[in-house]
Design a protein around this motif. Structure first.
Motif, PDB file in Angstrom:
ATOM      1  N   ASN A   1      -2.299  -8.176  -2.664  1.00 57.34           N
ATOM      2  CA  ASN A   1      -2.555  -6.797  -3.053  1.00 57.34           C
ATOM      3  C   ASN A   1      -1.253  -6.022  -2.837  1.00 57.34           C
ATOM      4  O   ASN A   1      -0.995  -5.519  -1.746  1.00 57.34           O
ATOM      5  N   HIS A   2      -0.448  -5.946  -3.872  1.00 54.29           N
ATOM      6  CA  HIS A   2       0.884  -5.353  -3.770  1.00 54.29           C
ATOM      7  C   HIS A   2       0.835  -3.912  -3.278  1.00 54.29           C
ATOM      8  O   HIS A   2       1.635  -3.522  -2.429  1.00 54.29           O
ATOM      9  N   ARG A   3      -0.090  -3.130  -3.787  1.00 55.14           N
ATOM     10  CA  ARG A   3      -0.176  -1.718  -3.418  1.00 55.14           C
ATOM     11  C   ARG A   3      -0.593  -1.535  -1.959  1.00 55.14           C
ATOM     12  O   ARG A   3       0.027  -0.772  -1.220  1.00 55.14           O
ATOM     13  N   ALA A   4      -1.635  -2.258  -1.536  1.00 56.09           N
ATOM     14  CA  ALA A   4      -2.094  -2.141  -0.143  1.00 56.09           C
ATOM     15  C   ALA A   4      -1.013  -2.604   0.831  1.00 56.09           C
ATOM     16  O   ALA A   4      -0.806  -1.990   1.879  1.00 56.09           O
ATOM     17  N   LEU A   5      -0.327  -3.681   0.477  1.00 56.44           N
ATOM     18  CA  LEU A   5       0.736  -4.191   1.336  1.00 56.44           C
ATOM     19  C   LEU A   5       1.889  -3.186   1.414  1.00 56.44           C
ATOM     20  O   LEU A   5       2.399  -2.900   2.497  1.00 56.44           O
ATOM     21  N   ALA A   6       2.288  -2.622   0.283  1.00 55.16           N
ATOM     22  CA  ALA A   6       3.370  -1.626   0.272  1.00 55.16           C
ATOM     23  C   ALA A   6       3.001  -0.410   1.118  1.00 55.16           C
ATOM     24  O   ALA A   6       3.836   0.103   1.872  1.00 55.16           O
ATOM     25  N   GLU A   7       1.761   0.040   1.023  1.00 52.52           N
ATOM     26  CA  GLU A   7       1.322   1.186   1.818  1.00 52.52           C
ATOM     27  C   GLU A   7       1.334   0.856   3.307  1.00 52.52           C
ATOM     28  O   GLU A   7       1.803   1.647   4.120  1.00 52.52           O
TER      29      GLU A   7
ATOM     30  N   TYR B   1      -4.563 -13.359  -0.151  1.00 54.58           N
ATOM     31  CA  TYR B   1      -6.021 -13.433  -0.114  1.00 54.58           C
ATOM     32  C   TYR B   1      -6.543 -14.735   0.481  1.00 54.58           C
ATOM     33  O   TYR B   1      -7.720 -14.848   0.780  1.00 54.58           O
ATOM     34  N   GLN B   2      -5.691 -15.717   0.652  1.00 56.32           N
ATOM     35  CA  GLN B   2      -6.125 -17.008   1.160  1.00 56.32           C
ATOM     36  C   GLN B   2      -6.457 -16.902   2.655  1.00 56.32           C
ATOM     37  O   GLN B   2      -5.879 -16.096   3.375  1.00 56.32           O
ATOM     38  N   ASP B   3      -7.376 -17.767   3.114  1.00 51.11           N
ATOM     39  CA  ASP B   3      -7.829 -17.717   4.502  1.00 51.11           C
ATOM     40  C   ASP B   3      -6.716 -17.950   5.516  1.00 51.11           C
ATOM     41  O   ASP B   3      -6.725 -17.381   6.591  1.00 51.11           O
ATOM     42  N   PHE B   4      -5.761 -18.791   5.200  1.00 50.23           N
ATOM     43  CA  PHE B   4      -4.752 -19.199   6.171  1.00 50.23           C
ATOM     44  C   PHE B   4      -3.698 -18.146   6.475  1.00 50.23           C
ATOM     45  O   PHE B   4      -3.004 -18.235   7.484  1.00 50.23           O
ATOM     46  N   VAL B   5      -3.550 -17.126   5.646  1.00 47.97           N
ATOM     47  CA  VAL B   5      -2.419 -16.206   5.817  1.00 47.97           C
ATOM     48  C   VAL B   5      -2.493 -15.435   7.129  1.00 47.97           C
ATOM     49  O   VAL B   5      -1.469 -15.165   7.746  1.00 47.97           O
ATOM     50  N   GLY B   6      -3.682 -15.087   7.573  1.00 47.49           N
ATOM     51  CA  GLY B   6      -3.819 -14.342   8.823  1.00 47.49           C
ATOM     52  C   GLY B   6      -3.628 -15.189  10.062  1.00 47.49           C
ATOM     53  O   GLY B   6      -3.454 -14.663  11.159  1.00 47.49           O
TER      54      GLY B   6
ATOM     55  N   ARG C   1       3.391 -17.344  -2.419  1.00 53.42           N
ATOM     56  CA  ARG C   1       2.235 -16.760  -3.092  1.00 53.42           C
ATOM     57  C   ARG C   1       2.596 -15.440  -3.764  1.00 53.42           C
ATOM     58  O   ARG C   1       3.270 -14.611  -3.171  1.00 53.42           O
ATOM     59  N   GLY C   2       2.126 -15.273  -4.974  1.00 55.96           N
ATOM     60  CA  GLY C   2       2.261 -13.998  -5.662  1.00 55.96           C
ATOM     61  C   GLY C   2       0.926 -13.273  -5.721  1.00 55.96           C
ATOM     62  O   GLY C   2       0.856 -12.127  -6.136  1.00 55.96           O
ATOM     63  N   TRP C   3      -0.135 -13.963  -5.289  1.00 59.80           N
ATOM     64  CA  TRP C   3      -1.489 -13.399  -5.319  1.00 59.80           C
ATOM     65  C   TRP C   3      -1.706 -12.587  -4.054  1.00 59.80           C
ATOM     66  O   TRP C   3      -2.137 -13.103  -3.028  1.00 59.80           O
TER      67      TRP C   3
END
Length: 130
Positions: A99-105, A38-43, A95-97
């Motif tokens: 969206n596990h479900r959205a990422l898995a999909e 969710y952090q800004d830098f990840v993208g 990071r553990g924060w």
């Protein structure tokens, strides 16, 4: 037992690390870095690692122990990445924060595969003091 799969999210796509042949196998041609947290830098990071537990390969453990064992394994891998980055002058953050479900999909994982952690790797920002 190799219970953790390492995925690599790069601007040009999503890859799975093939440990047997020490290579990356393309899984998706789309940029998925923004889904790794969710952090800004990840993208914007050059590289995001995604540690995925494969519970289907953990048949030697009772189900109650699988989550803990997978988390410890992912943490050990993340620590090795920290050590490498420190030696190579790179920055990293785990990071553990996410969206596990959205990422898995988005990764097309099956029900036995669960994203546990993501780890961004890149060049550290240099603070300028005046």
């Amino acid at each position: 037992m190799n219970e953790i799969d390492i995925y690599v999210a790069l601007p040009q796509g999503l890859y799975c690390y093939d440990t047997a042949h020490h290579r990356l196998i393309r899984k998706r041609a789309s940029d998925m870095r923004n889904l790794t947290g969710y952090q800004d830098f990840v993208g914007l990071a050059p590289l995001d690692l995604i540690f995925v537990a494969n519970y289907g390969r953990m048949t030697g453990l009772v189900p109650q122990q699988r989550g803990v064992f997978a988390a410890v394994s992912a943490g050990a891998i993340a620590q090795n990445v920290y050590l490498y980055c420190a030696s190579a002058g790179l920055g990293t953050v785990v990071r553990g924060w996410l969206n596990h479900r959205a990422l898995a999909e988005a990764m097309s994982l099956n029900e036995d595969e669960v994203p546990l952690l993501a780890q961004t790797v890149g060049f550290p920002l240099v603070a300028v003091t005046q």
